[in-house]
Design an enzyme around this catalytic site. Structure first.
Site, PDB file in Angstrom:
ATOM      1  N   TYR A 244     -10.383  -9.446  -7.711  1.00  0.00           N
ATOM      2  CA  TYR A 244      -9.453  -9.394  -8.844  1.00  0.00           C
ATOM      3  C   TYR A 244      -9.749 -10.462  -9.895  1.00  0.00           C
ATOM      4  O   TYR A 244      -9.269 -10.358 -11.019  1.00  0.00           O
ATOM      5  CB  TYR A 244      -8.007  -9.530  -8.338  1.00  0.00           C
ATOM      6  CG  TYR A 244      -7.619  -8.401  -7.423  1.00  0.00           C
ATOM      7  CD1 TYR A 244      -7.472  -7.104  -7.912  1.00  0.00           C
ATOM      8  CD2 TYR A 244      -7.438  -8.614  -6.057  1.00  0.00           C
ATOM      9  CE1 TYR A 244      -7.149  -6.055  -7.060  1.00  0.00           C
ATOM     10  CE2 TYR A 244      -7.113  -7.570  -5.205  1.00  0.00           C
ATOM     11  CZ  TYR A 244      -6.967  -6.294  -5.716  1.00  0.00           C
ATOM     12  OH  TYR A 244      -6.658  -5.249  -4.884  1.00  0.00           O
TER      13      TYR A 244
ATOM     14  N   ARG B 265       0.840  -1.185   0.000  1.00  0.00           N
ATOM     15  CA  ARG B 265       0.000   0.000   0.000  1.00  0.00           C
ATOM     16  C   ARG B 265       0.880   1.241   0.000  1.00  0.00           C
ATOM     17  O   ARG B 265       2.058   1.176   0.336  1.00  0.00           O
ATOM     18  CB  ARG B 265      -0.928   0.009   1.225  1.00  0.00           C
ATOM     19  CG  ARG B 265      -1.913  -1.147   1.270  1.00  0.00           C
ATOM     20  CD  ARG B 265      -2.801  -1.052   2.517  1.00  0.00           C
ATOM     21  NE  ARG B 265      -3.797  -2.121   2.562  1.00  0.00           N
ATOM     22  CZ  ARG B 265      -3.614  -3.300   3.128  1.00  0.00           C
ATOM     23  NH1 ARG B 265      -2.439  -3.589   3.716  1.00  0.00           N
ATOM     24  NH2 ARG B 265      -4.570  -4.222   3.133  1.00  0.00           N
TER      25      ARG B 265
ATOM     26  N   LYS C  31      -2.513  -2.618   7.369  1.00  0.00           N
ATOM     27  CA  LYS C  31      -3.925  -2.380   7.657  1.00  0.00           C
ATOM     28  C   LYS C  31      -4.423  -3.431   8.638  1.00  0.00           C
ATOM     29  O   LYS C  31      -4.188  -4.622   8.459  1.00  0.00           O
ATOM     30  CB  LYS C  31      -4.731  -2.449   6.360  1.00  0.00           C
ATOM     31  CG  LYS C  31      -6.163  -1.956   6.496  1.00  0.00           C
ATOM     32  CD  LYS C  31      -6.837  -1.871   5.152  1.00  0.00           C
ATOM     33  CE  LYS C  31      -8.239  -1.305   5.279  1.00  0.00           C
ATOM     34  NZ  LYS C  31      -8.907  -1.196   3.956  1.00  0.00           N
TER      35      LYS C  31
ATOM     36  N   HIS D  20      -4.901  -9.237   3.056  1.00  0.00           N
ATOM     37  CA  HIS D  20      -6.349  -9.202   3.195  1.00  0.00           C
ATOM     38  C   HIS D  20      -6.798 -10.130   4.312  1.00  0.00           C
ATOM     39  O   HIS D  20      -6.311 -11.264   4.421  1.00  0.00           O
ATOM     40  CB  HIS D  20      -7.022  -9.626   1.885  1.00  0.00           C
ATOM     41  CG  HIS D  20      -6.931  -8.601   0.809  1.00  0.00           C
ATOM     42  ND1 HIS D  20      -7.169  -8.877  -0.518  1.00  0.00           N
ATOM     43  CD2 HIS D  20      -6.626  -7.271   0.858  1.00  0.00           C
ATOM     44  CE1 HIS D  20      -7.013  -7.781  -1.238  1.00  0.00           C
ATOM     45  NE2 HIS D  20      -6.689  -6.797  -0.424  1.00  0.00           N
TER      46      HIS D  20
ATOM     47  N   ARG E  24      -1.002  -1.474  -6.942  1.00  0.00           N
ATOM     48  CA  ARG E  24      -1.255  -2.625  -6.068  1.00  0.00           C
ATOM     49  C   ARG E  24      -2.316  -3.535  -6.691  1.00  0.00           C
ATOM     50  O   ARG E  24      -2.185  -4.760  -6.665  1.00  0.00           O
ATOM     51  CB  ARG E  24      -1.696  -2.117  -4.693  1.00  0.00           C
ATOM     52  CG  ARG E  24      -2.128  -3.203  -3.709  1.00  0.00           C
ATOM     53  CD  ARG E  24      -2.412  -2.543  -2.360  1.00  0.00           C
ATOM     54  NE  ARG E  24      -3.306  -3.334  -1.515  1.00  0.00           N
ATOM     55  CZ  ARG E  24      -2.898  -4.267  -0.658  1.00  0.00           C
ATOM     56  NH1 ARG E  24      -1.622  -4.560  -0.554  1.00  0.00           N
ATOM     57  NH2 ARG E  24      -3.774  -4.900   0.090  1.00  0.00           N
TER      58      ARG E  24
ATOM     59  N   HIS F 113      -2.582   3.406  -5.816  1.00  0.00           N
ATOM     60  CA  HIS F 113      -3.221   2.149  -5.417  1.00  0.00           C
ATOM     61  C   HIS F 113      -3.506   1.262  -6.623  1.00  0.00           C
ATOM     62  O   HIS F 113      -3.638   0.041  -6.472  1.00  0.00           O
ATOM     63  CB  HIS F 113      -4.515   2.436  -4.661  1.00  0.00           C
ATOM     64  CG  HIS F 113      -4.905   1.346  -3.708  1.00  0.00           C
ATOM     65  ND1 HIS F 113      -4.158   1.016  -2.599  1.00  0.00           N
ATOM     66  CD2 HIS F 113      -5.958   0.482  -3.702  1.00  0.00           C
ATOM     67  CE1 HIS F 113      -4.732   0.021  -1.942  1.00  0.00           C
ATOM     68  NE2 HIS F 113      -5.826  -0.337  -2.600  1.00  0.00           N
TER      69      HIS F 113
END
Length: 331
Positions: free
Chosen positions: A314, A148, A173, A305, A282, A279
């Site tokens: 994706y 990120r 995150k 994630h 990524r 972003h």
């Protein structure tokens, strides 16, 4: 109240202002500086929008009216509206200690599920070719390691492992750590960047500075750590600045907006019409790995994630769809 001495008598201690109480509570709960700034901003706007009335004197009607005005008059995105709601809920629950029934009935705005913008491999090459110096290096980390924006900006020297060809992403995150691959193509450039950091750090030490900010009171636990090379940022700012939390003069990391501007300029120069941002690199990392046949669980771990359902988005941007379906027009 406080006692001022034999002749001073008793003096009243002024209660901290509401926003100072909010700020103190956020720091007690270890919220990030960005979240703190956002929450303080929304609470201030809420108070001003209601004629500077104290939040204790307001309730569901005022909160709903404020959120409605954001959506109808301000036309803010659902995510922005939800952030405003979260800040007000924090104010009432954590600061004022008010847990009213109406707080549970507040409905959050539904965020639309959008397919992310993804660049082709050729577009990524063209974009990176229009970047120079450390901007090219940072953008290469976003695409080559799937990091990120702030993860790359906050990267520390100690977390780059050239021997193992990997990078340890700290406090990503959700407060999670993870390991991502260190691209071979940028190893030499990254080594040179670390050497540059050594020179800058030595100059700061000679000038009586050189201490970097450390999280979670690590500076008290390890007093010498802030001046060690390993804790320095890989991408330091050009100038020292004062920390907004304690006022100490330190060298912080480079401002993320500078990379965002550089990527925007590079996108225009490369002739890319897609609304690509930092972003997007990524997103492209994950999509290109899927196209290469990498399993989705591995990609989930590399991206950090929590749920594989987030990674599955994706599969919808692959060249032939998530199920490998071929258009009937091409048969």
């Amino acid at each position: 109240m406080s006692y001022a001495g034999e002749n001073g008598g008793v003096t009243a201690v002024k209660a901290p202002r509401l926003l100072d109480q909010v700020r103190a509570r956020l720091r007690l709960r270890h919220y990030s500086l960005r979240t703190e700034q956002a929450y303080i901003g929304w609470i201030r706007r809420f108070i001003l929008a209601n004629g500077k009335r104290h939040p204790r004197d307001m309730g569901a009607a005022e909160v709903e009216a404020f959120l409605t005005a954001l959506a109808t008059d301000g036309k803010v995105a659902p995510g922005t509206q939800n952030q405003a709601l979260s800040s007000l809920l924090f104010l009432y629950r954590e600061v004022l200690g008010v847990d009213l029934p109406w707080m549970e009935t507040m409905v959050r705005a539904k965020r639309p599920r959008r397919v992310p913008v993804v660049l082709s491999h050729d577009e990524v090459v063209r974009l990176l070719a229009r970047l120079d110096g450390q901007y090219a290096l940072m953008a290469s980390l976003l695409y080559g390691a799937g990091m990120r924006l702030m993860e790359a900006i906050r990267l520390r020297v100690k977390d780059v492992d050239f021997a193992r060809n990997e990078i340890c992403v700290r406090d990503g995150k959700g407060g999670k750590d993870r390991r991502v691959p260190l691209p071979q193509k940028i190893q030499e450039a990254l080594r040179q960047q670390v050497e540059r950091v050594k020179v800058i750090h030595r100059e700061d030490l000679d000038a009586g500075f050189g201490a970097v900010w450390l999280p979670h009171a690590l500076a008290r636990k390890y007093p010498s750590a802030p001046r060690e090379l390993g804790w320095q940022y890989v991408f330091p700012a050009a100038q020292r600045s004062r920390d907004p939390r304690d006022g100490e003069e330190r060298r912080h990391h480079v401002d993320e907006s500078s990379l965002q501007r550089a990527v925007k300029v590079a996108r225009h120069r490369a002739g890319i019409v897609k609304p690509a941002t930092c972003h997007t690199l990524r997103h492209s990392f994950a999509t290109h790995l899927l196209e290469a046949g990498q399993d989705i669980r591995t990609i989930q771990e590399l991206l950090g994630h929590k749920d594989v359902a987030t990674t599955q988005i994706y599969t919808h941007v692959l060249n032939r769809g998530g199920m490998g379906v071929v258009s009937p027009l091409d048969r």
